[in-house]
Design a protein around this motif. Structure first.
Motif, PDB file in Angstrom:
ATOM      1  N   GLN A 140      -3.263  -1.253  -7.869  1.00  0.00           N
ATOM      2  CA  GLN A 140      -3.998  -0.799  -6.710  1.00  0.00           C
ATOM      3  C   GLN A 140      -3.399  -1.393  -5.450  1.00  0.00           C
ATOM      4  OE1 GLN A 140      -6.473   1.463  -6.761  1.00  0.00           O
ATOM      5  NE2 GLN A 140      -5.997   1.667  -8.940  1.00  0.00           N
ATOM      6  N   PRO A 141      -3.439  -0.646  -4.322  1.00  0.00           N
ATOM      7  CA  PRO A 141      -2.940  -1.181  -3.053  1.00  0.00           C
ATOM      8  C   PRO A 141      -3.788  -2.350  -2.579  1.00  0.00           C
ATOM      9  CG  PRO A 141      -4.109   0.871  -2.695  1.00  0.00           C
ATOM     10  CD  PRO A 141      -3.980   0.690  -4.177  1.00  0.00           C
ATOM     11  N   PRO A 142      -3.256  -3.171  -1.652  1.00  0.00           N
ATOM     12  CA  PRO A 142      -4.023  -4.330  -1.170  1.00  0.00           C
ATOM     13  C   PRO A 142      -5.340  -3.907  -0.564  1.00  0.00           C
ATOM     14  CG  PRO A 142      -1.797  -4.256  -0.230  1.00  0.00           C
ATOM     15  CD  PRO A 142      -1.979  -3.027  -1.024  1.00  0.00           C
ATOM     16  N   ARG A 143      -6.321  -4.769  -0.749  1.00  0.00           N
ATOM     17  CA  ARG A 143      -7.626  -4.494  -0.164  1.00  0.00           C
ATOM     18  C   ARG A 143      -7.589  -4.665   1.337  1.00  0.00           C
ATOM     19  NH1 ARG A 143      -8.682  -7.652  -4.575  1.00  0.00           N
ATOM     20  NH2 ARG A 143      -8.809  -9.493  -3.281  1.00  0.00           N
ATOM     21  N   LYS A 144      -8.243  -3.757   2.052  1.00  0.00           N
ATOM     22  CA  LYS A 144      -8.278  -3.835   3.505  1.00  0.00           C
ATOM     23  C   LYS A 144      -9.530  -4.600   3.957  1.00  0.00           C
ATOM     24  CE  LYS A 144      -5.704   0.441   4.202  1.00  0.00           C
ATOM     25  NZ  LYS A 144      -5.689   1.764   4.831  1.00  0.00           N
ATOM     26  N   THR A 174       0.441  -3.766  11.442  1.00  0.00           N
ATOM     27  CA  THR A 174      -0.591  -3.883  12.471  1.00  0.00           C
ATOM     28  C   THR A 174      -0.810  -5.336  12.865  1.00  0.00           C
ATOM     29  OG1 THR A 174      -1.712  -1.890  11.666  1.00  0.00           O
ATOM     30  CG2 THR A 174      -2.999  -3.409  13.020  1.00  0.00           C
ATOM     31  N   LEU A 175      -0.859  -6.226  11.862  1.00  0.00           N
ATOM     32  CA  LEU A 175      -1.019  -7.655  12.141  1.00  0.00           C
ATOM     33  C   LEU A 175       0.178  -8.187  12.917  1.00  0.00           C
ATOM     34  CD1 LEU A 175      -2.569 -10.328  11.717  1.00  0.00           C
ATOM     35  CD2 LEU A 175      -1.295 -10.604   9.566  1.00  0.00           C
ATOM     36  N   ALA A 176       1.374  -7.766  12.528  1.00  0.00           N
ATOM     37  CA  ALA A 176       2.591  -8.223  13.211  1.00  0.00           C
ATOM     38  C   ALA A 176       2.573  -7.816  14.684  1.00  0.00           C
ATOM     39  CB  ALA A 176       3.818  -7.660  12.510  1.00  0.00           C
ATOM     40  N   GLN A 177       2.104  -6.609  14.945  1.00  0.00           N
ATOM     41  CA  GLN A 177       2.021  -6.131  16.329  1.00  0.00           C
ATOM     42  C   GLN A 177       0.970  -6.914  17.107  1.00  0.00           C
ATOM     43  OE1 GLN A 177       1.211  -2.017  15.476  1.00  0.00           O
ATOM     44  NE2 GLN A 177       3.373  -1.413  15.532  1.00  0.00           N
ATOM     45  N   LYS A 178      -0.152  -7.178  16.465  1.00  0.00           N
ATOM     46  CA  LYS A 178      -1.244  -7.895  17.119  1.00  0.00           C
ATOM     47  C   LYS A 178      -0.843  -9.325  17.445  1.00  0.00           C
ATOM     48  CE  LYS A 178      -6.067  -9.300  16.428  1.00  0.00           C
ATOM     49  NZ  LYS A 178      -7.249  -9.241  15.511  1.00  0.00           N
ATOM     50  N   MET A 179      -0.102  -9.980  16.536  1.00  0.00           N
ATOM     51  CA  MET A 179       0.278 -11.379  16.710  1.00  0.00           C
ATOM     52  C   MET A 179       1.537 -11.553  17.556  1.00  0.00           C
ATOM     53  SD  MET A 179      -2.138 -12.963  15.162  1.00  0.00           S
ATOM     54  CE  MET A 179      -1.464 -14.620  15.119  1.00  0.00           C
ATOM     55  N   GLY A 180       2.196 -10.446  17.913  1.00  0.00           N
ATOM     56  CA  GLY A 180       3.407 -10.544  18.719  1.00  0.00           C
ATOM     57  C   GLY A 180       4.664 -10.792  17.918  1.00  0.00           C
ATOM     58  N   ASN A 209       0.843  -1.184   0.000  1.00  0.00           N
ATOM     59  CA  ASN A 209       0.000   0.000   0.000  1.00  0.00           C
ATOM     60  C   ASN A 209       0.885   1.242   0.000  1.00  0.00           C
ATOM     61  OD1 ASN A 209       0.943   0.082   2.619  1.00  0.00           O
ATOM     62  ND2 ASN A 209      -1.056   0.379   3.571  1.00  0.00           N
ATOM     63  N   SER A 210       0.272   2.406   0.012  1.00  0.00           N
ATOM     64  CA  SER A 210       1.023   3.657  -0.146  1.00  0.00           C
ATOM     65  C   SER A 210       1.993   3.919   1.001  1.00  0.00           C
ATOM     66  CB  SER A 210       0.048   4.842  -0.282  1.00  0.00           C
ATOM     67  OG  SER A 210      -0.795   4.922   0.859  1.00  0.00           O
ATOM     68  N   THR A 211       1.679   3.433   2.188  1.00  0.00           N
ATOM     69  CA  THR A 211       2.569   3.649   3.344  1.00  0.00           C
ATOM     70  C   THR A 211       3.570   2.521   3.516  1.00  0.00           C
ATOM     71  OG1 THR A 211       1.018   2.550   4.861  1.00  0.00           O
ATOM     72  CG2 THR A 211       0.753   4.932   4.537  1.00  0.00           C
ATOM     73  N   ARG A 212       3.482   1.495   2.664  1.00  0.00           N
ATOM     74  CA  ARG A 212       4.351   0.322   2.712  1.00  0.00           C
ATOM     75  C   ARG A 212       4.271  -0.380   4.069  1.00  0.00           C
ATOM     76  NH1 ARG A 212       6.943   0.168  -1.914  1.00  0.00           N
ATOM     77  NH2 ARG A 212       8.237  -1.599  -1.294  1.00  0.00           N
ATOM     78  N   GLU A 213       3.071  -0.353   4.629  1.00  0.00           N
ATOM     79  CA  GLU A 213       2.840  -1.046   5.887  1.00  0.00           C
ATOM     80  C   GLU A 213       1.919  -2.250   5.710  1.00  0.00           C
ATOM     81  OE1 GLU A 213       1.401   1.813   8.676  1.00  0.00           O
ATOM     82  OE2 GLU A 213       3.407   2.641   9.066  1.00  0.00           O
ATOM     83  N   GLU A 214       1.485  -2.492   4.461  1.00  0.00           N
ATOM     84  CA  GLU A 214       0.682  -3.653   4.134  1.00  0.00           C
ATOM     85  C   GLU A 214       1.234  -4.274   2.852  1.00  0.00           C
ATOM     86  OE1 GLU A 214      -3.369  -2.601   3.754  1.00  0.00           O
ATOM     87  OE2 GLU A 214      -3.655  -2.177   5.890  1.00  0.00           O
ATOM     88  N   MET A 222      10.347  -8.931   5.964  1.00  0.00           N
ATOM     89  CA  MET A 222       9.604  -9.934   6.705  1.00  0.00           C
ATOM     90  C   MET A 222       8.165 -10.042   6.201  1.00  0.00           C
ATOM     91  SD  MET A 222      11.956 -11.060   8.581  1.00  0.00           S
ATOM     92  CE  MET A 222      11.111 -12.145   9.720  1.00  0.00           C
ATOM     93  N   MET A 223       7.589  -8.924   5.780  1.00  0.00           N
ATOM     94  CA  MET A 223       6.238  -8.975   5.197  1.00  0.00           C
ATOM     95  C   MET A 223       6.255  -9.745   3.881  1.00  0.00           C
ATOM     96  SD  MET A 223       4.272  -5.342   5.977  1.00  0.00           S
ATOM     97  CE  MET A 223       5.598  -4.244   5.450  1.00  0.00           C
TER      98      MET A 223
END
Length: 231
Positions: free
Chosen positions: A227-231, A127-133, A100-105, A147-148
Protein backbone atom coordinates in the motif's frame (compact mmCIF):
# COMPACT_ATOMS: atom_id res chain seq x y z
CA UNK A 1 14.74 -2.71 23.11
CA UNK A 2 17.41 -1.09 20.93
CA UNK A 3 20.39 -3.19 19.96
CA UNK A 4 23.63 -1.67 21.31
CA UNK A 5 26.11 0.06 19.01
CA UNK A 6 29.66 -1.16 19.51
CA UNK A 7 31.74 1.44 21.34
CA UNK A 8 35.54 1.70 21.56
CA UNK A 9 37.08 -0.07 24.53
CA UNK A 10 39.78 2.58 25.02
CA UNK A 11 39.23 6.33 25.23
CA UNK A 12 41.48 7.71 22.50
CA UNK A 13 41.56 11.20 23.96
CA UNK A 14 42.47 10.54 27.58
CA UNK A 15 44.70 7.49 27.31
CA UNK A 16 48.23 8.68 26.48
CA UNK A 17 49.33 5.53 24.65
CA UNK A 18 46.08 5.34 22.67
CA UNK A 19 46.26 9.03 21.81
CA UNK A 20 49.81 8.71 20.51
CA UNK A 21 48.78 5.72 18.40
CA UNK A 22 45.84 7.75 17.10
CA UNK A 23 48.25 10.46 15.94
CA UNK A 24 50.46 7.92 14.17
CA UNK A 25 47.50 6.37 12.36
CA UNK A 26 46.12 9.81 11.47
CA UNK A 27 49.47 10.84 10.02
CA UNK A 28 49.50 7.71 7.87
CA UNK A 29 45.95 8.33 6.59
CA UNK A 30 46.65 12.03 6.00
CA UNK A 31 49.57 11.17 3.72
CA UNK A 32 47.47 8.84 1.56
CA UNK A 33 45.70 9.65 -1.69
CA UNK A 34 43.02 7.09 -0.79
CA UNK A 35 41.19 9.54 1.47
CA UNK A 36 39.08 12.54 0.31
CA UNK A 37 41.13 15.50 -0.87
CA UNK A 38 39.89 17.86 1.85
CA UNK A 39 41.41 15.56 4.52
CA UNK A 40 44.83 15.05 2.93
CA UNK A 41 47.62 16.52 5.00
CA UNK A 42 45.23 17.50 7.81
CA UNK A 43 46.22 15.32 10.75
CA UNK A 44 43.81 17.09 13.11
CA UNK A 45 40.72 16.47 10.99
CA UNK A 46 41.77 12.90 10.23
CA UNK A 47 42.26 12.25 13.96
CA UNK A 48 38.73 13.47 14.67
CA UNK A 49 37.38 11.29 11.85
CA UNK A 50 39.08 8.22 13.33
CA UNK A 51 37.75 9.05 16.78
CA UNK A 52 34.21 9.58 15.44
CA UNK A 53 34.37 6.38 13.39
CA UNK A 54 35.27 4.34 16.47
CA UNK A 55 32.44 5.93 18.43
CA UNK A 56 29.99 4.98 15.67
CA UNK A 57 31.43 1.48 15.27
CA UNK A 58 32.41 1.89 11.61
CA UNK A 59 35.70 1.56 9.73
CA UNK A 60 37.60 4.90 9.74
CA UNK A 61 38.15 4.87 5.98
CA UNK A 62 34.43 4.30 5.35
CA UNK A 63 33.64 7.19 7.69
CA UNK A 64 36.12 9.52 5.97
CA UNK A 65 34.73 8.64 2.55
CA UNK A 66 31.17 9.26 3.72
CA UNK A 67 31.43 12.46 5.78
CA UNK A 68 31.83 16.10 4.79
CA UNK A 69 31.94 19.44 6.56
CA UNK A 70 29.02 21.60 5.48
CA UNK A 71 28.65 25.08 6.90
CA UNK A 72 30.94 24.24 9.80
CA UNK A 73 29.13 21.02 10.75
CA UNK A 74 30.01 17.43 9.95
CA UNK A 75 27.39 15.68 7.85
CA UNK A 76 27.09 12.10 6.65
CA UNK A 77 26.23 10.94 3.15
CA UNK A 78 23.04 8.92 2.79
CA UNK A 79 25.17 5.92 1.89
CA UNK A 80 27.00 6.16 5.24
CA UNK A 81 23.68 6.33 7.11
CA UNK A 82 22.63 3.13 5.33
CA UNK A 83 25.94 1.51 6.28
CA UNK A 84 25.53 2.44 9.95
CA UNK A 85 22.00 1.02 10.04
CA UNK A 86 23.05 -2.20 8.33
CA UNK A 87 26.09 -2.89 10.54
CA UNK A 88 24.08 -2.13 13.67
CA UNK A 89 21.91 -5.20 13.05
CA UNK A 90 18.85 -3.27 14.22
CA UNK A 91 16.79 -4.12 11.14
CA UNK A 92 16.18 -7.59 9.74
CA UNK A 93 16.67 -7.54 5.98
CA UNK A 94 17.78 -3.91 5.78
CA UNK A 95 16.00 -0.80 4.54
CA UNK A 96 12.98 -0.82 2.23
CA UNK A 97 11.36 2.10 0.41
CA UNK A 98 7.73 2.66 -0.48
CA UNK A 99 6.38 5.31 -2.85
CA UNK A 100 2.83 6.37 -3.61
CA UNK A 101 1.38 5.98 -7.10
CA UNK A 102 2.70 9.35 -8.32
CA UNK A 103 6.13 8.76 -6.74
CA UNK A 104 5.86 12.09 -4.99
CA UNK A 105 5.72 10.62 -1.48
CA UNK A 106 8.16 8.19 0.11
CA UNK A 107 8.70 6.34 3.37
CA UNK A 108 11.62 4.19 4.50
CA UNK A 109 10.72 1.14 6.56
CA UNK A 110 12.15 -2.01 8.03
CA UNK A 111 11.54 -4.87 10.48
CA UNK A 112 13.23 -4.64 13.87
CA UNK A 113 15.42 -7.67 14.50
CA UNK A 114 14.72 -7.71 18.24
CA UNK A 115 10.92 -7.40 18.27
CA UNK A 116 9.77 -8.14 14.71
CA UNK A 117 7.95 -4.80 14.71
CA UNK A 118 7.65 -2.87 11.46
CA UNK A 119 9.00 0.65 11.85
CA UNK A 120 8.69 3.39 9.28
CA UNK A 121 9.74 6.97 8.72
CA UNK A 122 7.44 9.97 8.48
CA UNK A 123 6.31 10.65 4.93
CA UNK A 124 8.76 12.65 2.84
CA UNK A 125 7.15 14.32 -0.15
CA UNK A 126 7.70 16.87 -2.88
CA UNK A 127 5.07 19.02 -1.19
CA UNK A 128 7.04 18.90 2.07
CA UNK A 129 10.27 19.75 0.22
CA UNK A 130 8.61 22.79 -1.32
CA UNK A 131 7.14 23.89 2.00
CA UNK A 132 10.47 23.54 3.84
CA UNK A 133 12.48 25.29 1.11
CA UNK A 134 14.47 22.19 0.20
CA UNK A 135 13.76 22.67 -3.50
CA UNK A 136 16.30 25.51 -3.48
CA UNK A 137 18.89 22.74 -3.33
CA UNK A 138 19.81 21.80 -6.92
CA UNK A 139 19.83 18.09 -6.09
CA UNK A 140 16.16 18.20 -5.10
CA UNK A 141 15.33 19.79 -8.44
CA UNK A 142 17.28 17.30 -10.57
CA UNK A 143 16.86 14.05 -8.60
CA UNK A 144 13.97 14.37 -6.13
CA UNK A 145 13.35 10.62 -5.84
CA UNK A 146 16.87 9.93 -4.59
CA UNK A 147 16.68 12.86 -2.20
CA UNK A 148 13.40 11.54 -0.78
CA UNK A 149 15.09 8.20 -0.16
CA UNK A 150 18.00 9.79 1.66
CA UNK A 151 15.76 12.02 3.76
CA UNK A 152 13.36 9.22 4.68
CA UNK A 153 16.26 7.00 5.83
CA UNK A 154 17.57 9.79 8.05
CA UNK A 155 14.08 10.32 9.47
CA UNK A 156 13.70 6.58 10.10
CA UNK A 157 16.94 6.40 12.05
CA UNK A 158 16.34 9.60 13.97
CA UNK A 159 12.81 8.54 14.92
CA UNK A 160 13.35 4.90 15.90
CA UNK A 161 17.08 4.38 16.63
CA UNK A 162 18.80 7.78 17.07
CA UNK A 163 21.86 6.13 18.61
CA UNK A 164 22.89 5.05 15.10
CA UNK A 165 23.42 8.68 14.02
CA UNK A 166 24.64 9.95 17.40
CA UNK A 167 22.88 13.25 16.79
CA UNK A 168 24.53 13.93 13.43
CA UNK A 169 22.73 15.21 10.34
CA UNK A 170 23.16 14.10 6.76
CA UNK A 171 25.00 16.22 4.20
CA UNK A 172 21.71 16.75 2.38
CA UNK A 173 19.97 17.98 5.53
CA UNK A 174 22.73 20.50 6.22
CA UNK A 175 22.61 21.72 2.63
CA UNK A 176 18.84 22.09 2.82
CA UNK A 177 19.07 24.00 6.10
CA UNK A 178 21.40 26.49 4.47
CA UNK A 179 19.37 26.69 1.25
CA UNK A 180 16.21 27.42 3.25
CA UNK A 181 17.97 30.17 5.28
CA UNK A 182 19.34 32.84 2.91
CA UNK A 183 20.81 34.90 5.75
CA UNK A 184 22.72 32.02 7.30
CA UNK A 185 26.47 32.62 7.03
CA UNK A 186 29.41 30.62 8.31
CA UNK A 187 31.86 32.07 10.84
CA UNK A 188 35.48 31.84 9.70
CA UNK A 189 34.82 29.73 6.58
CA UNK A 190 37.70 27.81 5.06
CA UNK A 191 38.89 28.51 1.55
CA UNK A 192 36.73 26.08 -0.34
CA UNK A 193 34.44 26.26 -3.34
CA UNK A 194 30.68 26.31 -2.87
CA UNK A 195 28.82 23.04 -3.17
CA UNK A 196 27.31 22.40 -6.60
CA UNK A 197 24.30 20.89 -4.85
CA UNK A 198 23.38 24.21 -3.22
CA UNK A 199 21.72 26.93 -5.26
CA UNK A 200 22.00 29.55 -2.50
CA UNK A 201 24.79 32.00 -3.27
CA UNK A 202 25.15 33.03 0.38
CA UNK A 203 25.97 29.46 1.47
CA UNK A 204 29.68 28.61 1.55
CA UNK A 205 30.43 25.09 2.86
CA UNK A 206 33.71 24.40 4.62
CA UNK A 207 34.48 21.61 2.16
CA UNK A 208 32.85 20.75 -1.16
CA UNK A 209 29.99 18.32 -0.60
CA UNK A 210 29.02 15.86 -3.32
CA UNK A 211 26.33 16.59 -5.89
CA UNK A 212 23.65 13.88 -6.08
CA UNK A 213 22.13 15.27 -9.28
CA UNK A 214 23.19 12.42 -11.54
CA UNK A 215 23.27 9.52 -9.07
CA UNK A 216 20.77 6.79 -10.02
CA UNK A 217 18.63 5.28 -7.25
CA UNK A 218 20.21 2.06 -6.04
CA UNK A 219 18.65 0.84 -2.73
CA UNK A 220 16.00 -1.84 -2.84
CA UNK A 221 12.48 -0.48 -3.24
CA UNK A 222 9.41 -2.00 -1.61
CA UNK A 223 7.28 -4.32 -3.70
CA UNK A 224 4.68 -2.54 -5.87
CA UNK A 225 1.92 -4.59 -4.29
CA UNK A 226 2.33 -2.81 -0.95
CA UNK A 227 0.00 0.00 0.00
CA UNK A 228 1.16 3.59 -0.64
CA UNK A 229 2.29 5.69 2.35
CA UNK A 230 -0.42 6.95 4.61
CA UNK A 231 -1.25 10.62 4.19
Amino acid sequence: MNMPIQKPETDLLFNIAAFEQLQRVAKLFASSKMIPEHLRGNIGDVSICIYSARALGVDPLIYMQGSYVVHGKVGMLGSLVLTLINISGILKGGINYQFNSTREECIAWGIRADTGERVESPVVSITLAQKMGWMKNASWQSNPELMMRYRSVAYLARTHFPEVLSGMHTVDELQDMAAASPNLKEINPRNASASTADANADFKPSTPAPDHSNVPPSPTEAAPSQQPPRK
